[in-house]
Design an enzyme around this catalytic site. Structure first.
Site: not given
Length: 519
Positions: A80, A155, A179
């Site tokens: 990420k 997210s 997330s």
């Protein structure tokens, strides 16, 4: 589709280490897959082919020479883009960090590089991890591989979509209010939020420091356990790091015996507001657990009804403080004012106006207001008191049950753009995942099937007491096995297959007995 892509990380590791496959062969297969389909999915912001192939070649040389290697050595991974990675761009999905290359590695990246996992690249996210749909990225939205018109969660939708689209065997995400777990639920992947402090946060760009946690995004429970064991452990660079490592995770993930396990169904995390297909898959999973010998009990956590409100005061407050460092002076974007004098204040104002997106600005304003003189006790202080009540509710619940269970998200993936103009509706997607972050306890989401309304994935969430991550892996592995028997294989095996031409099979034409062979 290349059959290498459908193998789990554990299977890939076994084949690489036995010589049946090479790491170069595996890594190239995933790089080819990214080249073929990522223009449709947009899971990656940056692809790191040259370094990934070089690391893969090192692993192959080590194995050929008979040198000892890590159990996951040679298995590619995606990261990420909130986790700093030396030599690669780290943008946090924001224009304010566009093109910024970190001069150092996060602790989890150091561990991944030491174990020689080829890093495929950095995945898309809501800007500074603020969002539940990955539509708030400054670089465009990620799409759900199950239906390209749907969101992949947020997210960390980029990491989840990369795994679901077979562009990576596993990935790292961060979980502040869900997330990792919520994207896992809507993409049919496994997402884990470890116990707070179980994995070092050093090098993860902070949104809310008391809530953030790095964790695995995978296709199987065993893969998640193996990855958490790799990245976990004490780190002196992180003052919140637990002194002792969380052990026995992979072993627990290989133990599917549920006999006598007490599973507590949380009354407050179900019922009204949950999609019918979500409720049906949850009820079916509970029955599978009961039939496998688990004891099902109902538990009440009354303070959970206030968790969403408390979270959206604590998180913006901490975010407004953490994001103060992005000022256009030291690094990242710098914008000069169009009119008037050039001062620190005017440069800071112009830079933040241009560099931050609407959702980030919204949360900074909310957090700054909650922390301001005259309002601190009324808002932030009160939210912290609610947090304490939530922690006490968890303590009481764990006296009655070994693990707690709920749906991961109230609905399946919604349409892109459907909630962009309604922030409150977007925030409600995290209603079931937020309590774990407020209390610091571990949580895991695994796919529990497909909703009958739209043939999209549904997730089920398990929570355990702090430091008892192994319990999560045991119950999740047990249910995973039962669900695979029920659905005729892994849920993700039923995902529509993308190809280089941009075609996608209709989910409505895929049955529970679908296999992983071909398009």
């Amino acid at each position: 589709m290349n059959p290498i892509l459908t193998l789990s990380a554990a299977e890939l590791a076994q084949k690489i280490h036995s010589g049946e496959l090479t790491s170069l062969e595996v890594t190239q297969a995933f790089l080819d897959r990214i080249a073929d389909v990522d223009d449709q999915v947009h899971a990656f912001l940056n692809v790191n082919a040259e370094e990934a192939l070089a690391v893969a070649a090192e692993v192959d040389a080590d194995i050929a020479a008979g040198r000892e290697v890590h159990p996951l050595a040679g298995v590619p991974i995606a990261i990420k883009d909130l986790i700093v990675t030396k030599g690669q761009p780290t943008t946090a999905g924001s224009k304010i960090l566009e093109g910024w290359v970190s001069p150092y590695d996060a602790t989890v990246i150091e561990k991944i590089r030491a174990a020689k996992l080829p890093i495929l690249g950095k995945t898309n996210l809501d800007e500074f991890a603020m969002g539940s749909s990955t539509e708030h990225s400054a670089y465009g939205p990620t799409r759900n591989p199950w239906n390209l018109n749907k969101i992949p969660g947020g997210s960390g939708g980029g990491s989840a979509a990369a795994v679901a689209a077979f562009e990576a065997p596993f990935a790292l995400g961060t979980d502040t209010g869900g997330s990792i777990r919520q994207p896992g639920a809507v993409t049919g992947t496994v997402g884990v939020k470890p116990t707070y402090g179980g994995v070092s946060r050093y090098g993860a760009i902070a949104m809310a420091s008391s809530l953030d946690q790095i964790g695995p995004v995978t296709r199987t429970v065993e893969d998640a356990a193996m990855l958490q064991e790799l990245i976990g452990g004490h780190d002196p660079k992180d003052s919140t790091s637990l002194p002792d490592p969380l052990e026995g995770l992979a072993e627990a993930a290989r133990n599917s015996d549920l006999t006598g396990l007490r599973v507590g169904v949380i009354t407050e995390l179900g019922g009204e507001g949950y999609q019918e297909g979500v409720k049906n898959r949850f009820d079916e999973s509970i029955e599978l657990l009961r039939n496998a010998g688990a004891e099902i009990v109902e538990v009440s956590c009354p303070s959970f009804q206030y968790a969403l409100g408390a979270y959206y005061l604590i998180m913006p407050s901490e975010a407004s403080s953490n994001l103060a460092k992005f000022d256009g002076i030291r690094y990242g974007l710098r914008v000069l004012p169009e009119n008037g004098p050039v001062t620190v204040e005017t440069v800071m104002s112009a830079t933040r106006a241009a560099g931050f997106g609407d959702e980030v600005k919204r949360r900074i304003i909310l957090g700054t207001y909650a922390l301001s003189a005259g309002y601190y006790d009324a808002y932030y202080g009160s939210a912290q008191k609610v947090r304490t009540l939530i922690q006490r509710d968890f303590d009481k619940a764990f006296e009655q049950a070994d693990v707690l269970v709920s749906p991961t998200a109230p609905t399946t993936a919604f349409d892109l753009g459907a909630k962009l103009d309604d922030p409150l509706a977007m925030y409600l997607n995290d209603i079931a995942t937020i309590p774990a972050n407020l209390a610091g306890v571990p949580g895991i989401s695994i796919p529990s099937g497909l909703a009958e309304e739209d043939s999209l994935p549904v997730g089920i969430q398990f929570l355990a007491p702090a430091k008892e991550d192994a319990r999560l892996y045991r119950v999740a592995a047990g249910l995973e096995k039962l669900l695979e028997e029920k659905w005729g294989g892994p849920i993700l095996a039923q995902a529509p297959r993308l190809d280089a031409a941009g075609s996608q099979a209709s989910p409505s034409n895929i049955t529970a007995g679908a296999t992983q062979e071909g398009n």
